[in-house]
Design an enzyme around this catalytic site. Structure first.
Site, PDB file in Angstrom:
ATOM      1  N   GLU A 242      43.364  25.461  -3.879  1.00 17.58           N
ATOM      2  CA  GLU A 242      43.470  24.013  -4.126  1.00 17.58           C
ATOM      3  C   GLU A 242      42.141  23.326  -3.826  1.00 17.58           C
ATOM      4  OE1 GLU A 242      48.259  23.688  -3.095  1.00 17.58           O
ATOM      5  OE2 GLU A 242      46.807  22.833  -1.708  1.00 17.58           O
TER       6      GLU A 242
ATOM      7  N   GLY B  55      52.277  25.049   1.371  1.00 25.43           N
ATOM      8  CA  GLY B  55      52.709  26.136   0.487  1.00 25.43           C
ATOM      9  C   GLY B  55      51.779  27.350   0.539  1.00 25.43           C
TER      10      GLY B  55
ATOM     11  N   ASP C 177      47.634  17.318  -7.992  1.00 30.27           N
ATOM     12  CA  ASP C 177      48.254  18.140  -6.940  1.00 30.27           C
ATOM     13  C   ASP C 177      49.023  17.255  -5.970  1.00 30.27           C
ATOM     14  OD1 ASP C 177      48.997  20.335  -5.477  1.00 30.27           O
ATOM     15  OD2 ASP C 177      46.986  20.822  -4.738  1.00 30.27           O
ATOM     16  N   GLY C 178      49.910  17.874  -5.211  1.00 28.97           N
ATOM     17  CA  GLY C 178      50.679  17.184  -4.182  1.00 28.97           C
ATOM     18  C   GLY C 178      49.961  17.237  -2.842  1.00 28.97           C
ATOM     19  N   ALA C 179      50.686  16.894  -1.780  1.00 33.12           N
ATOM     20  CA  ALA C 179      50.127  16.941  -0.428  1.00 33.12           C
ATOM     21  C   ALA C 179      51.278  17.005   0.564  1.00 33.12           C
ATOM     22  CB  ALA C 179      49.265  15.706  -0.156  1.00 33.12           C
ATOM     23  N   ASP C 180      50.957  17.431   1.772  1.00 29.29           N
ATOM     24  CA  ASP C 180      51.956  17.401   2.854  1.00 29.29           C
ATOM     25  C   ASP C 180      51.899  16.078   3.599  1.00 29.29           C
ATOM     26  OD1 ASP C 180      52.952  20.117   2.490  1.00 29.29           O
ATOM     27  OD2 ASP C 180      50.909  20.668   3.016  1.00 29.29           O
TER      28      ASP C 180
ATOM     29  N   GLY D 234      48.443  22.511   2.081  1.00 29.40           N
ATOM     30  CA  GLY D 234      48.513  23.930   2.423  1.00 29.40           C
ATOM     31  C   GLY D 234      49.840  24.377   2.999  1.00 29.40           C
TER      32      GLY D 234
ATOM     33  N   THR E 101      56.391  19.173  -6.266  1.00 32.30           N
ATOM     34  CA  THR E 101      56.000  17.972  -7.006  1.00 32.30           C
ATOM     35  C   THR E 101      55.174  18.375  -8.226  1.00 32.30           C
ATOM     36  OG1 THR E 101      55.857  16.925  -4.830  1.00 32.30           O
ATOM     37  CG2 THR E 101      55.155  15.606  -6.707  1.00 32.30           C
TER      38      THR E 101
HETATM   39  C1  ABF Z   1      50.744  21.581  -2.445  1.00 33.04           C
HETATM   40  O1  ABF Z   1      52.118  21.694  -2.314  1.00 33.04           O
HETATM   41  C2  ABF Z   1      50.288  21.778  -1.099  1.00 33.04           C
HETATM   42  O2  ABF Z   1      49.020  21.501  -0.733  1.00 33.04           O
HETATM   43  C3  ABF Z   1      51.295  21.131  -0.248  1.00 33.04           C
HETATM   44  O3  ABF Z   1      51.379  21.948   0.860  1.00 33.04           O
HETATM   45  C4  ABF Z   1      52.523  21.246  -1.056  1.00 33.04           C
HETATM   46  C5  ABF Z   1      53.351  20.034  -1.232  1.00 33.04           C
HETATM   47  O4  ABF Z   1      54.545  20.533  -1.711  1.00 33.04           O
HETATM   48  P1  ABF Z   1      55.692  19.696  -2.306  1.00 33.04           P
HETATM   49  O5  ABF Z   1      55.174  19.023  -3.507  1.00 33.04           O
HETATM   50  O6  ABF Z   1      56.716  20.739  -2.585  1.00 33.04           O
HETATM   51  O7  ABF Z   1      56.140  18.754  -1.233  1.00 33.04           O
HETATM   52  O8  ABF Z   1      50.413  20.368  -2.976  1.00 33.04           O
END
Ligand code: ABF
Length: 218
Positions: free
Chosen positions: A103, A97, A81-84, A95, A31
């Site tokens: 982060e 990734g 930033d993204g998230a799980d 985390g 993302t």
């Molecule tokens: C980061 O990317 C991480 O904290 C989370 O694990 C991961 C989300 O990945 P993606 O955007 O590929 O779903 O934000």
């Protein structure tokens, strides 16, 4: 709408929040990759970025965006930033990734944390996603035993070393009903660098890409 399209929509909405000429924090993951590409394609020119992973740093540089070390900045206007997983309290599990420590540091430096996700990450309660815990290699077995005492089932992420030279234990079965207390308790285990609960410092704004547009939560 595909998941990628949802991610792209959230990423483009985040670009609108970037102040031209500012130094920003940039997370990691697919993302965030979309965010970096959307930022580069936009008219918004930033001064520089601090990146949460080597992969994000390389992508930023490939777009001609300067990358700075976190030690060289005292404050960041925004962190994207993204998230799980992310809850209605804007608390997150991150985390997946493996970049959770960087982060968390960048989130701490930033005045504002904007989380961008596709709809699948928006959950009623945290805890289905296995919680990543970054651990100093020599403490792996000890930390694993302590995590069992907390009700977790840790698994070593095979063949993976973090950008900081550590290992990751992915932990299933933890009760995340009190995420701030759990985040603190796990961080107090000797040998734990940090864990992927972002509860004490949640996001300030959530942008969820959905089939009907971007939903915003604060
Ligand atoms: C980061 O990317 C991480 O904290 C989370 O694990 C991961 C989300 O990945 P993606 O955007 O590929 O779903 O934000």
């Amino acid at each position: 709408m595909s998941v990628d399209t949802q991610k792209r929509a959230a990423a483009e909405a985040a670009v609108e929040r970037i102040e031209p000429g500012s130094v920003i924090g940039v997370g990691s993951g697919s993302t965030v990759d979309q965010f970096i590409d959307a930022l580069a394609a936009s008219d918004t020119r930033i001064e520089a970025a601090v990146a949460a992973s080597e992969a994000s740093a390389e992508r930023l540089r490939n777009h001609g965006i300067e990358v700075r070390d976190a030690n060289s900045v005292s404050e960041l206007s925004i962190y994207v930033d993204g998230a799980d997983e992310i809850s209605r309290h804007l608390q997150m599990i991150k985390g997946g990734g493996g970049a959770l420590t960087r982060e968390k540091v960048i989130a701490a430096i930033a005045r504002r944390f904007v989380c961008i996700v596709d709809e699948s990450k928006w959950v009623r309660a945290l805890g289905d996603f296995p919680l990543p815990v970054e651990v100093v290699p020599m403490a792996r077995s000890y930390v694993g035993r302590q995590l069992l005492k907390h009700g977790g089932r840790p698994t070593l992420r095979e063949g993976f070393t973090t950008d900081n030279g550590n290992v990751i234990l992915d932990v299933q079965g933890l009760d995340c009903a009190e995420p701030i207390a759990l985040e603190r308790a796990l961080n107090n285990i000797a040998g734990v660098v940090t864990n992927g609960l972002f509860a004490a410092r949640p996001a300030d704004e959530l942008l969820v890409g959905t089939d009907t547009g971007v939903q915003r939560f604060t």
